[in-house]
Design a protein around this motif. Structure first.
Motif, PDB file in Angstrom:
ATOM      1  N   GLU A  91       0.851  -1.180   0.000  1.00 52.73           N
ATOM      2  CA  GLU A  91       0.000   0.000   0.000  1.00 52.73           C
ATOM      3  C   GLU A  91       0.891   1.235   0.000  1.00 52.73           C
ATOM      4  O   GLU A  91       1.850   1.322   0.775  1.00 52.73           O
ATOM      5  CB  GLU A  91      -0.896   0.027   1.231  1.00 52.73           C
ATOM      6  CG  GLU A  91      -1.785   1.277   1.299  1.00 52.73           C
ATOM      7  CD  GLU A  91      -2.604   1.358   2.571  1.00 52.73           C
ATOM      8  OE1 GLU A  91      -3.267   2.397   2.775  1.00 52.73           O
ATOM      9  OE2 GLU A  91      -2.567   0.405   3.373  1.00 52.73           O
ATOM     10  N   ILE A  92       0.583   2.198  -0.867  1.00 53.37           N
ATOM     11  CA  ILE A  92       1.387   3.416  -0.970  1.00 53.37           C
ATOM     12  C   ILE A  92       0.731   4.522  -0.155  1.00 53.37           C
ATOM     13  O   ILE A  92      -0.460   4.819  -0.314  1.00 53.37           O
ATOM     14  CB  ILE A  92       1.548   3.851  -2.434  1.00 53.37           C
ATOM     15  CG1 ILE A  92       2.358   2.796  -3.195  1.00 53.37           C
ATOM     16  CG2 ILE A  92       2.231   5.215  -2.530  1.00 53.37           C
ATOM     17  CD1 ILE A  92       2.472   3.075  -4.678  1.00 53.37           C
ATOM     18  N   VAL A  93       1.518   5.115   0.723  1.00 49.29           N
ATOM     19  CA  VAL A  93       1.093   6.250   1.532  1.00 49.29           C
ATOM     20  C   VAL A  93       1.892   7.454   1.072  1.00 49.29           C
ATOM     21  O   VAL A  93       3.111   7.357   0.861  1.00 49.29           O
ATOM     22  CB  VAL A  93       1.368   5.995   3.032  1.00 49.29           C
ATOM     23  CG1 VAL A  93       0.915   7.172   3.878  1.00 49.29           C
ATOM     24  CG2 VAL A  93       0.697   4.703   3.483  1.00 49.29           C
ATOM     25  N   THR A  94       1.231   8.597   0.867  1.00 44.03           N
ATOM     26  CA  THR A  94       1.939   9.779   0.384  1.00 44.03           C
ATOM     27  C   THR A  94       1.855  10.929   1.378  1.00 44.03           C
ATOM     28  O   THR A  94       0.893  11.041   2.141  1.00 44.03           O
ATOM     29  CB  THR A  94       1.378  10.259  -0.967  1.00 44.03           C
ATOM     30  OG1 THR A  94      -0.006  10.566  -0.823  1.00 44.03           O
ATOM     31  CG2 THR A  94       1.544   9.197  -2.041  1.00 44.03           C
ATOM     32  N   ALA A  95       2.880  11.780   1.318  1.00 46.21           N
ATOM     33  CA  ALA A  95       2.884  13.008   2.108  1.00 46.21           C
ATOM     34  C   ALA A  95       1.970  14.037   1.453  1.00 46.21           C
ATOM     35  O   ALA A  95       1.404  13.799   0.380  1.00 46.21           O
ATOM     36  CB  ALA A  95       4.299  13.535   2.223  1.00 46.21           C
ATOM     37  N   THR A  96       1.832  15.199   2.081  1.00 49.30           N
ATOM     38  CA  THR A  96       1.001  16.277   1.535  1.00 49.30           C
ATOM     39  C   THR A  96       1.437  16.592   0.120  1.00 49.30           C
ATOM     40  O   THR A  96       2.634  16.837  -0.126  1.00 49.30           O
ATOM     41  CB  THR A  96       1.123  17.536   2.404  1.00 49.30           C
ATOM     42  OG1 THR A  96       0.739  17.214   3.743  1.00 49.30           O
ATOM     43  CG2 THR A  96       0.240  18.654   1.866  1.00 49.30           C
ATOM     44  N   PRO A  97       0.537  16.584  -0.853  1.00 52.60           N
ATOM     45  CA  PRO A  97       0.916  16.768  -2.252  1.00 52.60           C
ATOM     46  C   PRO A  97       1.722  18.042  -2.496  1.00 52.60           C
ATOM     47  O   PRO A  97       1.332  19.127  -2.062  1.00 52.60           O
ATOM     48  CB  PRO A  97      -0.426  16.818  -2.982  1.00 52.60           C
ATOM     49  CG  PRO A  97      -1.343  16.029  -2.113  1.00 52.60           C
ATOM     50  CD  PRO A  97      -0.906  16.310  -0.707  1.00 52.60           C
ATOM     51  N   GLY A  98       2.841  17.885  -3.191  1.00 50.46           N
ATOM     52  CA  GLY A  98       3.626  19.023  -3.641  1.00 50.46           C
ATOM     53  C   GLY A  98       4.407  19.746  -2.572  1.00 50.46           C
ATOM     54  O   GLY A  98       4.983  20.799  -2.845  1.00 50.46           O
ATOM     55  N   GLN A  99       4.459  19.228  -1.340  1.00 52.92           N
ATOM     56  CA  GLN A  99       5.157  19.913  -0.256  1.00 52.92           C
ATOM     57  C   GLN A  99       6.220  19.013   0.371  1.00 52.92           C
ATOM     58  O   GLN A  99       6.063  17.782   0.414  1.00 52.92           O
ATOM     59  CB  GLN A  99       4.171  20.337   0.838  1.00 52.92           C
ATOM     60  CG  GLN A  99       3.150  21.366   0.389  1.00 52.92           C
ATOM     61  CD  GLN A  99       2.248  21.795   1.540  1.00 52.92           C
ATOM     62  OE1 GLN A  99       2.593  21.661   2.708  1.00 52.92           O
ATOM     63  NE2 GLN A  99       1.082  22.321   1.202  1.00 52.92           N
ATOM     64  N   LEU A 100       7.305  19.653   0.846  1.00 50.08           N
ATOM     65  CA  LEU A 100       8.275  18.905   1.631  1.00 50.08           C
ATOM     66  C   LEU A 100       7.665  18.584   2.992  1.00 50.08           C
ATOM     67  O   LEU A 100       7.230  19.489   3.698  1.00 50.08           O
ATOM     68  CB  LEU A 100       9.552  19.731   1.850  1.00 50.08           C
ATOM     69  CG  LEU A 100      10.558  19.833   0.708  1.00 50.08           C
ATOM     70  CD1 LEU A 100      11.733  20.682   1.150  1.00 50.08           C
ATOM     71  CD2 LEU A 100      11.024  18.460   0.262  1.00 50.08           C
ATOM     72  N   PRO A 101       7.615  17.322   3.376  1.00 48.88           N
ATOM     73  CA  PRO A 101       7.039  17.005   4.687  1.00 48.88           C
ATOM     74  C   PRO A 101       7.975  17.425   5.811  1.00 48.88           C
ATOM     75  O   PRO A 101       9.196  17.302   5.708  1.00 48.88           O
ATOM     76  CB  PRO A 101       6.885  15.483   4.636  1.00 48.88           C
ATOM     77  CG  PRO A 101       7.930  15.034   3.666  1.00 48.88           C
ATOM     78  CD  PRO A 101       8.038  16.120   2.642  1.00 48.88           C
ATOM     79  N   GLY A 102       7.401  17.947   6.878  1.00 49.62           N
ATOM     80  CA  GLY A 102       8.174  18.304   8.058  1.00 49.62           C
ATOM     81  C   GLY A 102       8.272  17.139   9.019  1.00 49.62           C
ATOM     82  O   GLY A 102       7.723  16.051   8.781  1.00 49.62           O
ATOM     83  N   GLU A 103       8.945  17.381  10.137  1.00 49.28           N
ATOM     84  CA  GLU A 103       9.169  16.306  11.107  1.00 49.28           C
ATOM     85  C   GLU A 103       7.860  15.745  11.634  1.00 49.28           C
ATOM     86  O   GLU A 103       7.698  14.524  11.746  1.00 49.28           O
ATOM     87  CB  GLU A 103      10.043  16.818  12.255  1.00 49.28           C
ATOM     88  CG  GLU A 103      10.379  15.734  13.273  1.00 49.28           C
ATOM     89  CD  GLU A 103      11.305  16.257  14.366  1.00 49.28           C
ATOM     90  OE1 GLU A 103      12.501  15.927  14.313  1.00 49.28           O
ATOM     91  OE2 GLU A 103      10.817  16.994  15.250  1.00 49.28           O
TER      92      GLU A 103
END
Length: 319
Positions: free
Chosen positions: A33-45
């Motif tokens: 299963e693929i989980v993604t961070a917030t689209p188009g943004q560098l994820p923070g800690e």
């Protein structure tokens, strides 16, 4: 595990979170299963610590990763970068935990090399100045310089720097290179030669950076080295923001000691402090060196293959 019992893989590169990239399909086909961070943004800690704990794999970008993030990733087995750099990762902590690190080799070398060349030409011909002036109703005509027979120093001659050197030689530039580990670039000695770092910096009309950060993180181009540059020097940075002493660079630009600074990388992305990024002698692009259709596809395929090489056998065994 997800509710469906499938192991999870986190995907965080901005080039892959804006929509489903076809080269991620093998991960799904292999049962992940693929989980993604917030689209188009560098994820923070905080976001990484929320997403990672249940993931066995991570297809990672350039986001800074703290030791605390790795400590929270209790199931993580492998981090696969969609590029070559790993200086955003707490490598020692990962090794201590036995977490594998894989990189995508030279996948983005053509894209970054072409952007570096474009920035060199933009600096020589004052292209941003002309574009801004005409849009503002003016007709600016600043005399430019030609690349042919210009001396260009390529600092770091790995996959990207080597490709930059070859492009520059093809266009008639006089190219010198510095690298701690010189290698054969396939260039004739009358077109390219190796020199020591300070000699490369002090004798070049154009300097283009393609190297990692220095040990300890000290800037490569500090006030001393900037003061030793040739008049009207153009500096291109598609590598790491930390290679430049920003305060010293601002001073050099203000004094006209540096003709132009062209950069695709920033200490913070997007930058909140715009003093350097918006200076009239600075050419700024938004970290697009490897952001081409071709580079993204190559890097994604390699990163996915690296994940599957580690994780797929374990999934098959568990099944």
């Amino acid at each position: 595990m997800s509710e469906q019992g499938r192991p999870r893989i986190l995907v965080t590169p901005r080039s892959l979170t804006m929509g489903a990239h076809p080269d991620l399909a093998p991960l799904r086909m292999a049962g992940f299963e693929i989980v993604t961070a917030t689209p188009g943004q560098l994820p923070g800690e905080a976001e990484l610590m929320r997403l990672l704990p249940d993931c066995v794999g991570w297809l990672a970008g350039i986001e800074p990763v703290s030791a605390a993030v790795i400590a929270a990733a209790s199931r993580l087995q492998v981090v696969s970068r969609n590029g070559t750099g790993i200086d955003n990762l707490p490598v020692e902590e990962m090794r201590r935990r036995g977490i594998r690190i894989a990189t995508a080799g030279a996948a983005n070398a053509p894209g970054v090399a072409e952007l570096a060349l474009a920035l060199i030409l933009a600096g020589l011909r004052h292209i941003p100045l002309g574009d801004r002036g005409i849009r503002g109703g003016d007709w600016p005509r600043r005399r430019g310089r030609e690349l042919r027979d210009r001396r260009v120093a390529v600092i770091g001659c790995g996959a990207i720097g080597g490709e930059v050197a070859r492009l520059l030689v093809a266009l008639g530039a006089e190219v010198v290179g510095f690298d701690p580990k010189p290698r054969d670039l396939g260039l004739a000695p009358d077109h390219f030669r190796w020199v020591e770092l300070d000699a490369a910096l002090a004798t070049a009309d154009i300097i283009t950076l393609h190297c990692p950060l220095q040990p300890g993180g000290a800037p490569l181009l500090d006030a001393r080295r900037l003061a030793a540059l040739r008049p009207q020097a153009i500096i291109v940075n598609t590598a790491r923001a930390g290679l430049i002493d920003e305060a010293a660079m601002l001073d050099a630009l203000e004094r006209g000691a540096v003709e132009a600074y062209a950069t695709d990388v920033y200490a913070e992305e997007p930058p909140r402090d715009l003093a350097l990024a918006t200076h009239e002698r600075v050419i700024s692009t938004s970290h697009i060196g490897g952001f081409t259709d071709e580079s993204v596809a190559r890097a994604t395929r390699i990163a996915v293959d690296n994940l599957l090489a580690v994780l797929a056998p374990k999934v098959a065994h568990a099944g």
